[in-house]
Design an enzyme around this catalytic site. Structure first.
Site, short mmCIF file in Angstrom:
data_model
loop_
_atom_site.label_atom_id
_atom_site.label_comp_id
_atom_site.label_asym_id
_atom_site.label_seq_id
_atom_site.Cartn_x
_atom_site.Cartn_y
_atom_site.Cartn_z
N GLU A 159 0.83 -1.22 0.00
CA GLU A 159 0.00 0.00 0.00
C GLU A 159 0.86 1.27 0.00
O GLU A 159 0.69 2.14 0.86
CB GLU A 159 -0.96 -0.01 1.20
CG GLU A 159 -1.98 -1.11 1.11
CD GLU A 159 -3.11 -1.03 2.16
OE1 GLU A 159 -3.01 -0.23 3.10
OE2 GLU A 159 -4.07 -1.80 2.01
N GLU A 204 -5.44 -8.51 -0.23
CA GLU A 204 -6.14 -8.19 1.02
C GLU A 204 -7.61 -8.01 0.69
O GLU A 204 -7.97 -7.09 -0.05
CB GLU A 204 -5.60 -6.92 1.68
CG GLU A 204 -4.23 -7.10 2.30
CD GLU A 204 -3.79 -5.90 3.14
OE1 GLU A 204 -4.65 -5.23 3.75
OE2 GLU A 204 -2.57 -5.64 3.16
O1 AHR Z 1 -4.85 -5.99 7.06
C1 AHR Z 1 -4.71 -4.88 7.89
C2 AHR Z 1 -4.05 -3.70 7.18
O2 AHR Z 1 -4.91 -3.23 6.18
C3 AHR Z 1 -2.77 -4.01 6.46
O3 AHR Z 1 -1.66 -3.92 7.27
C4 AHR Z 1 -2.73 -2.93 5.42
O4 AHR Z 1 -2.04 -3.32 4.27
C5 AHR Z 1 -4.17 -2.59 5.16
O5 AHR Z 1 -4.41 -1.24 5.20
#
Ligand code: AHR
Length: 503
Positions: free
Chosen positions: A173, A292
């Site tokens: 990210e 994610e």
């Molecule tokens: O999964 C939790 C967090 O969410 C991770 O660390 C990040 O990549 C995202 O913002």
């Protein structure tokens, strides 16, 4: 009763399903590692301190790949801190989550744990505070057979054989202002490109994932993908997508429709990838890594309080969402969405795996249990292998906040190598059961081997350590087969798995 139809044909396929779409994610965050997979004082701990009860549960879930060690955490992480004698490993302040990282679990321990749960490591490198040099050294340490500084160090640290990690994330990210040392799209594209290049010079067999936007709703979405891909397209293999949904307004029809936005997100990123590829006259098609995805909103306020009370604490109970039944329905639809895009989505990681926004929960010193969202992932991973079929579906529609014409029936199907067909279906209707007719004539004689239904009368029902089976799949109606046509009832608000085998 409402009705819907589905036509399936073996020649009408989306593509081969990459089993890595059933992956997950473990970050050094909260009680994911410490108090989750690792708890040396626990009665079931093995000689490395890993909980065997958790290992069994993860193994049963079936996650072929686990992304590690972050997440936001990775943007301040020195991989070298996590190898060598445990007593010598430094304690660090983790600026991603404002906790203390002890490095008791590191690369060697995690690689061993992954073997035990039949998973592959997807290793993230730090492109926040670090650079291509640290990245290529990590590849040398993990994958080179020996005879160089870092590979010999690995051997000295106890691993004669390379870990042979095939999948590498180029940071995490990197567009987000919350990220430790965020970059502009151009800066990131350059760093990702040069990192990927030298990492592949060390080991040409690896594949790398570049960071797409941290979400579809950030202001730089789209331009981030285009600009960074313009810099790194030639050297990368996948682009990442991240999304989390919540039901903050308690509007279930709108919440269950959010998977349509996930679908749109996938299509948009595919378009941008292909536009950059076309501009460069590059024949390579990039894959997507949805590394994610999940529901995440239940624990947000609680987390602020925990961090206020114990900044720099260790293994704090952060991001511990307790999932309810309706969350499992959306997770089911998100899995259906991944299957529907199996031609381009090659990797996906439910975020995360244990305790932190996770399908598996533990109590320190106590038990382990499956949250509601465990079940759709378990069933999709078990039965959603082989070929993703492209069904023609007709369904009643409804309108909700922000989204119009939402199909009441969300469904797809897969064809396994043994000729069996599995239908995955969510009935989003709040009141009515749905009669689904499926045309399966193209598959010859099939019979329904199993109809599994996940339903609870209370949308907010949860599983706990004391009542771990409150929400779990039960046998459904099976339906009837007549002349290659299946007729089956999908209860209102339900996740269904219908398995058809040769008669
Ligand atoms: O999964 C939790 C967090 O969410 C991770 O660390 C990040 O990549 C995202 O913002």
């Amino acid at each position: 009763m409402k009705t819907a139809t589905m036509i399936l044909d073996r020649d009408y396929a989306i593509g081969t399903i990459d089993k890595r779409i059933y992956g997950s994610f473990i970050e050094h965050l909260g009680r994911a590692v410490y108090g989750g997979i690792y708890e040396p004082e626990h009665p079931t701990a093995d000689r490395n301190g890993f909980r065997r009860d958790v290992i069994d549960m993860v193994k049963k879930l079936g996650v072929p790949v686990v992304r590690y060690p972050g997440g936001n955490f990775v943007s301040g992480f020195n991989w070298e801190d996590s190898v060598g004698p445990r007593a010598d490993r430094p304690k660090r302040l983790d600026l991603a989550w404002f906790t203390t990282e002890t490095n008791e679990v590191g690369l060697h321990e995690f690689a061993d744990w992954c073997k035990q749960v039949d998973s592959e490591v997807m290793y993230a490198i730090n492109l926040g505070t670090r650079d291509p040099d640290a990245a290529r050294n990590a590849v040398e340490y993990a994958n080179h057979k020996g005879g160089s500084y870092y590979s010999d160090l690995r051997v000295k640290n106890g691993a004669k054989e390379p870990f042979d990690i095939k999948l590498w994330c180029l940071g995490n990210e990197m567009d987000g202002p919350w990220q430790i040392c965020r970059k502009t799209a151009y800066e990131y594209g350059r760093a990702a490109s040069e990192s990927a290049k030298v990492m592949k010079w060390v080991d040409p067999s690896i594949e790398v994932v570049a960071c797409g936007s941290s979400g579809r709703d950030v202001s730089t979405y789209g331009s981030w993908e285009y600009t960074m891909l313009d810099e790194c397209y030639e050297n990368i293999d996948y682009v990442s997508l991240h999304t989390y949904y919540g039901n903050r307004d308690n509007d279930t029809p709108a919440f269950l429709a959010r998977s349509l936005q996930m679908e749109q997100f996938i299509r948009e990123v595919v378009s941008i990838c292909d536009a950059v590829g076309a501009k460069k006259r590059n024949k390579k098609k990039l894959g997507l890594s949805f590394d994610e995805w999940n529901v995440w909103y239940h624990s947000n306020e609680q987390d602020q309080g925990i961090l206020k009370a114990d900044r720099w604490g260790r293994a704090l109970p952060l991001l511990e969402d307790i999932y309810n039944f309706e969350d499992a329905l959306l997770v089911g639809s998100m899995l259906i969405t991944l299957l529907r895009n199996a031609d381009r989505v090659k990797i996906a990681c439910m975020a995360q795996l244990v305790n932190v926004i996770a399908p598996i929960m533990t109590r320190n010193g106590g038990g382990v249990w499956a949250q509601t969202i465990y079940w759709p992932l378990f069933q999709a991973s078990k039965y959603g292998r082989g070929t993703a079929l492209k069904p023609v579906v007709q369904s009643p529609l409804y309108d909700c906040k922000d989204i119009e014409a939402v199909p009441t029936l969300d469904a797809t199907a897969t064809l396994a190598d043994d000729g069996s067909v599995t239908i995955f279906a969510v009935n989003r209707d709040m009141k009515d059961d749905l009669t689904l007719s499926v045309d399966l004539r193209a598959f010859g004689d099939l019979r329904v081997a199993e109809h599994s239904v996940l339903h609870h009368d209370d949308m907010k029902a949860v599983n706990t350590e004391a009542s771990p089976d409150t929400v779990k799949p039960a046998a459904g109606s099976l339906g009837t087969m007549d002349g290659g046509k299946l007729t089956i009832t999908l209860p209102s608000l339900s996740w269904n798995v219908v398995r058809l085998i040769k008669a």
